[in-house]
Design an enzyme around this catalytic site. Structure first.
Site, PDB file in Angstrom:
ATOM      1  N   GLY A 212       0.804  -1.218   0.000  1.00  0.00           N
ATOM      2  CA  GLY A 212       0.000   0.000   0.000  1.00  0.00           C
ATOM      3  C   GLY A 212       0.834   1.263   0.000  1.00  0.00           C
ATOM      4  N   ILE A 213       0.318   2.276   0.693  1.00  0.00           N
ATOM      5  CA  ILE A 213       0.986   3.568   0.769  1.00  0.00           C
ATOM      6  C   ILE A 213       1.112   3.961   2.232  1.00  0.00           C
ATOM      7  CG2 ILE A 213      -1.153   4.917   0.614  1.00  0.00           C
ATOM      8  CD1 ILE A 213       0.422   6.954  -1.091  1.00  0.00           C
ATOM      9  N   GLY A 214       2.144   4.728   2.554  1.00  0.00           N
ATOM     10  CA  GLY A 214       2.358   5.160   3.924  1.00  0.00           C
ATOM     11  C   GLY A 214       3.757   4.814   4.390  1.00  0.00           C
ATOM     12  N   ILE A 216       5.020   2.499   6.529  1.00  0.00           N
ATOM     13  CA  ILE A 216       5.475   1.107   6.553  1.00  0.00           C
ATOM     14  C   ILE A 216       5.708   0.571   5.142  1.00  0.00           C
ATOM     15  CG2 ILE A 216       4.811  -1.252   7.160  1.00  0.00           C
ATOM     16  CD1 ILE A 216       3.608  -0.132   9.740  1.00  0.00           C
ATOM     17  N   GLU A 235      -3.317  -3.795  -5.387  1.00  0.00           N
ATOM     18  CA  GLU A 235      -4.418  -2.856  -5.577  1.00  0.00           C
ATOM     19  C   GLU A 235      -3.878  -1.501  -5.997  1.00  0.00           C
ATOM     20  OE1 GLU A 235      -8.387  -1.296  -3.188  1.00  0.00           O
ATOM     21  OE2 GLU A 235      -6.939  -2.578  -2.185  1.00  0.00           O
ATOM     22  N   GLY A 333      -9.185  -3.552   0.296  1.00  0.00           N
ATOM     23  CA  GLY A 333      -8.713  -4.769  -0.358  1.00  0.00           C
ATOM     24  C   GLY A 333      -7.941  -5.692   0.561  1.00  0.00           C
TER      25      GLY A 333
END
Length: 622
Positions: A212-214, A216, A235, A333
């Site tokens: 994902g994003i961020g 971590i 995703e 997701g």
């Protein structure tokens, strides 16, 4: 007439909408803000329009209280300005759902759409516009809605894959240039970097990633620079993939589904990312019902899903869409990819989160879920949970073993309380007295990777949750090994004995192990320990290696690690007793500098390694 032939700056909304209709609003970085503004400006006579959408990166003006009579928010994933407030204040609703299921909601009349408001690129010479950076559920909305109304934005990238909409599918449009919202990589902090390092250790060469994003995800990507032949089936992607693709680390060569292509549904990042995906033939954008399908995800061998959470309880239940009764984000997701990775050959489902809240006052590894919190991912789905204190392996573990694994990666100041709390509800034997302790001398992440005979092994501290693994290790030994290690033919390793051996106070004694990982967890291949002798300020060393792995350097490596830690702890010496007929073990000790000492037992050889000089007490260098 095509969009290229006619300039439009307004839509005749009365031709397409009436009060009480339901409209879809484009997702993520592709929110058609000019279209929304035009609708608001020409909304006379309209009211109670339900807006359906997922994450929307914009001002989200439709969710402001001043427009509550015109719009009612129905968010399938909470995020973006004003949305969370509208839901908290009762002006909006949250509808939990798997992203892979959203197209069915549109198509099977659970959420029928009267209109889809979308943003697209200008059409090409063949009349095809691109959905650009956000195909996701927009594609399904375009197919399901009675009317498709578009904002044609010349700044929208043209992305490849199943991202195209022909102008004859668009009922009305306006031409409006709009900068895409930019999300820049966050600054790293130490604990996030440690989480990223631990997660990277779970990713093998040739794996296919969902990320994902961020903080971590960016930290994970940072520590993948030395990996090889990674793939993307995700995703979304963010800026972190750019350098890895340019370096060839992400090349999609070993993917078993969509081989050679990075497959995503949307992207969010800086303008650099939007330029990178523009016309890039190596990245393809597909609808969510395709990319998020657990069955299709599982077609990728060695699929690794990496997701975050708000809290994880000691049975492995994952809360990720609410903080107590406050709905915060959505299912999204996560379950799609956790399930897909679990079904994948060699796949791994990873949940990664900091051990505490930002202020450090609250543990995010919890004995029980906060009242009002909702389970997004069940205790049966997750294989690994990662914090800055390590990796908890949950697959195939009992409730008690899971609790001990998760306590081990909780913040140290909460471990004793978590162990006491778990006893209130789940059986923990009376001989399990202490909570897990750590070995900070192993480094910032308390694990190391070693390669012996082209096979990767992990060096880490032995932990209470290893009770069953240690039993299995013991029963794998032959009679000769047992005699060499225990000096007699011991035939049983009881649960209580095994528990005592893994419940180590690692701050005084030391117990390390080599483990080998597979898709179902890990198995112990070697154990080394020293028992601290306070009267001598010394440690008595002993270790045992799996028979099939001897002669590969494991014993020497383990001994070297123990010597290094003993020096840091300022022990004066290390000692050992070895059977005289155990020639290979004697060589390991003597090569490390141990010297034979007088022994009262003819069958045993006593050895000692002096760590400090008699004159100064300084640690010697070996």
């Amino acid at each position: 007439m095509t969009a290229q032939d006619e300039q439009r700056d307004s839509v005749k909304w009365g031709d397409y909408l009436k009060s009480g209709n339901r409209i879809f609003i484009g997702s993520n970085a592709a929110v058609p803000n000019a279209l929304i503004d035009d609708l608001i400006a020409n909304s006379k006579g309209l009211h109670d329009i339900e807006t359906v959408h997922i994450l929307t990166l914009s001002e989200n003006v439709w969710a402001k209280s001043e427009h509550k009579d015109l719009f009612k928010v129905n968010s399938l994933f909470i995020g973006g300005k004003n949305i969370r407030e509208a839901i908290a204040e009762g002006r909006g609703d949250y509808t939990p759902c798997f992203i892979s299921d959203v197209p069915r909601l549109f198509n099977e009349n659970s959420l029928p759409l009267d209109a889809a408001l979308i943003m697209v690129s200008p059409p090409d010479e063949y009349g095809y516009c691109s959905l650009g950076v956000s195909v996701d559920i927009v594609s399904a909305a375009v197919k399901a809605a009675k009317y498709v109304i578009a904002q044609i934005n010349p700044k929208m990238p043209r992305t490849n894959g199943h991202s195209f909409v022909h102008v004859n599918q668009i009922h009305s449009w306006i031409n409006a240039e709009q900068d895409l919202p930019q999300i820049f990589a966050p600054e790293m902090d130490r604990r996030t970097e440690q989480i990223g390092q631990y997660v990277s250790m779970l990713i093998d060469n040739g794996a296919t990633l969902q990320i994902g994003i961020g903080k971590i995800p960016e930290a994970v990507l940072t520590y993948l620079g030395n990996h090889k032949d990674l793939g993307i089936h995700s995703e979304m992607i963010s800026d972190g993939v750019i350098d890895l693709m340019l370096k060839g680390v992400i090349n999609n060569r070993r993917k078993t589904y969509h081989k050679g292509k990075a497959v995503v549904t949307f992207c969010i990042g800086s303008q650099k990312l939007y330029d990178f995906v523009d016309g890039n033939p190596h990245i393809e954008f597909y609808p969510s019902e395709h990319v998020n399908s657990p069955v299709k995800i599982a077609k990728n061998d060695n699929m690794v899903s990496i997701n975050s959470a708000i809290e994880v309880d000691l049975t492995g239940q994952v809360v990720s869409d609410s903080i107590g009764y406050q709905f915060y984000s959505g299912i999204g997701g996560q379950v799609d990819f956790v399930r897909g990775a679990s079904l994948s050959k060699g796949g791994k489902a990873i949940i990664a989160l900091p051990s505490t809240t930002k202020d450090g006052t609250t543990s995010r590894i919890v004995a029980h879920i906060t009242e009002g919190g909702g389970v997004v991912t069940s205790r049966g789905h997750v294989a690994f949970v990662v914090t800055e204190f390590g990796i908890a392996s949950l697959q195939g573990k009992s409730i008690r073993e899971r609790a001990l694994e998760l306590i081990r990666i909780a913040h140290p100041k909460f471990r004793d309380k978590l162990l006491n709390d778990v006893r209130k509800h789940y059986w923990v034997p009376e001989y399990q007295e202490s909570s897990p302790s750590s070995v900070p001398e192993l480094g910032t992440i308390e694990m190391k990777r070693f390669n012996f005979a082209d096979i990767n092994y992990t060096l880490r501290a032995l932990a209470p949750a290893d009770e069953r693994k240690l039993q299995e290790f013991f029963y794998s030994h032959n009679k000769e090994t047992l005699i060499m290690r225990y000096n007699h033919h011991i035939t049983q390793m009881t649960r209580e004995k095994s528990c005592n051996l893994v419940s180590v106070n690692q701050h005084t004694d030391l117990a390390l192990c080599f483990t080998k990982k597979n898709s179902l967890g890990e198995s112990i291949q070697a154990v080394a320990r020293y028992y601290y002798i306070e009267s001598m300020n010394s440690g008595e060393v002993a270790f045992v290696i799996k028979e099939s792995l001897r002669g590969r350097g494991m014993a020497s490596t383990l001994l070297g690690e123990m010597i290094a830690i003993a020096k840091i702890r300022k022990l004066d010496s290390l000692v050992a007793c070895v059977r005289r007929d155990n020639g290979s073990m004697l060589k390991v000790f003597e090569r490390a500098g141990f010297v034979r000492q007088p022994s009262e037992d003819f069958d045993e050889v006593s050895l000692e390694l002096t760590l400090t000089t008699p004159e100064t007490g300084d640690t010697e260098k070996h």
